[in-house]
Scaffold this active site. Sequence first.
Site, PDB file in Angstrom:
ATOM      1  N   ASP A   1      10.098 -48.775 -31.747  1.00 46.02           N
ATOM      2  CA  ASP A   1      10.608 -47.499 -32.265  1.00 46.02           C
ATOM      3  C   ASP A   1      10.426 -47.470 -33.782  1.00 46.02           C
ATOM      4  O   ASP A   1      10.354 -48.528 -34.423  1.00 46.02           O
ATOM      5  CB  ASP A   1      12.098 -47.354 -31.947  1.00 46.02           C
ATOM      6  CG  ASP A   1      12.346 -47.320 -30.448  1.00 46.02           C
ATOM      7  OD1 ASP A   1      11.421 -46.930 -29.713  1.00 46.02           O
ATOM      8  OD2 ASP A   1      13.459 -47.685 -30.041  1.00 46.02           O
TER       9      ASP A   1
HETATM   10  N1  URA Z   1      13.636 -51.515 -27.095  1.00 46.99           N
HETATM   11  C1  URA Z   1      14.037 -50.456 -27.829  1.00 46.99           C
HETATM   12  O1  URA Z   1      15.019 -49.787 -27.508  1.00 46.99           O
HETATM   13  N2  URA Z   1      13.329 -50.149 -28.938  1.00 46.99           N
HETATM   14  C2  URA Z   1      12.274 -50.884 -29.367  1.00 46.99           C
HETATM   15  O2  URA Z   1      11.682 -50.568 -30.407  1.00 46.99           O
HETATM   16  C3  URA Z   1      11.870 -51.993 -28.589  1.00 46.99           C
HETATM   17  C4  URA Z   1      12.567 -52.289 -27.452  1.00 46.99           C
END
Ligand code: URA
Length: 245
Positions: free
Chosen positions: A106
């Site tokens: 993310d």
């Molecule tokens: N899980 C998440 O919620 N976000 C990420 O960036 C990676 C794994």
Amino acid sequence: MKALALEKILQSQGYGSRKWCRERIEGGDFRVDGQVFTDPKFQIDPSAHAFTVYEETFHYHEHVYLVLNKPSGYECSRSPTRHPGVLVLLSDAMRRREVQPVGRLDHDTTGLLLLSDDGGFIHRQSSPKYHVPKTYWAHTSEIVSEGDAEQLKQGVRLNDEPQPIAALSSKVIAPQTLEIVLSEGKYHQVKRMIAAIGHHCARLERVAIGKLTLSSLTLPEGSWRHLSEEERALLVAPPNTPPLN
Ligand code: URA
């Protein structure tokens, strides 16, 4: 390795078009082991030499395997919309080689991100079939307990998933931090799993992929480098991991 023409070597490493590379070589801007070579068609084993163009020295890589310590505020998507893409953190040559992130983090997740231009490697690393475990530290807004870690290991229900989703392992590593190891990467998976046990993930870091740990790399946030062969060997799933399906 097979000998290649100097212009091909320079072009294949992302420095520019064949014409641009030929002109640099003919113009005396290209060196092999420190010595100027001006014949673009001259053939040489690229694996055995160091090359310099415009004072930048590089070694030949048929494919590149990079690791980035991703800062918050960058998107992993190829067409970023609301934040800059992680590729802006790389060099022009790496971007020209069409290096891509291996899986996605993310925009606000930090830590280990692999990038490569080797499609087979990207597939092996991102496919759940290959079981490459990813370790995250989820910093929560509340105090967490061993009971929370236990629930994550037993499996939690996520809205759009037919079956409960379980972490490969999980433990409390600080009053407000859960370590969680997953071998798959569903959309916002860690954050949703943390929400499913009644907590809020305030900050998320990826601290290991396979046995390659962020701390072993001593890589400042926002920096990247090539992985060594030894480091790449650490990226595989541990032996005796049962198949998922
Ligand atoms: N899980 C998440 O919620 N976000 C990420 O960036 C990676 C794994």
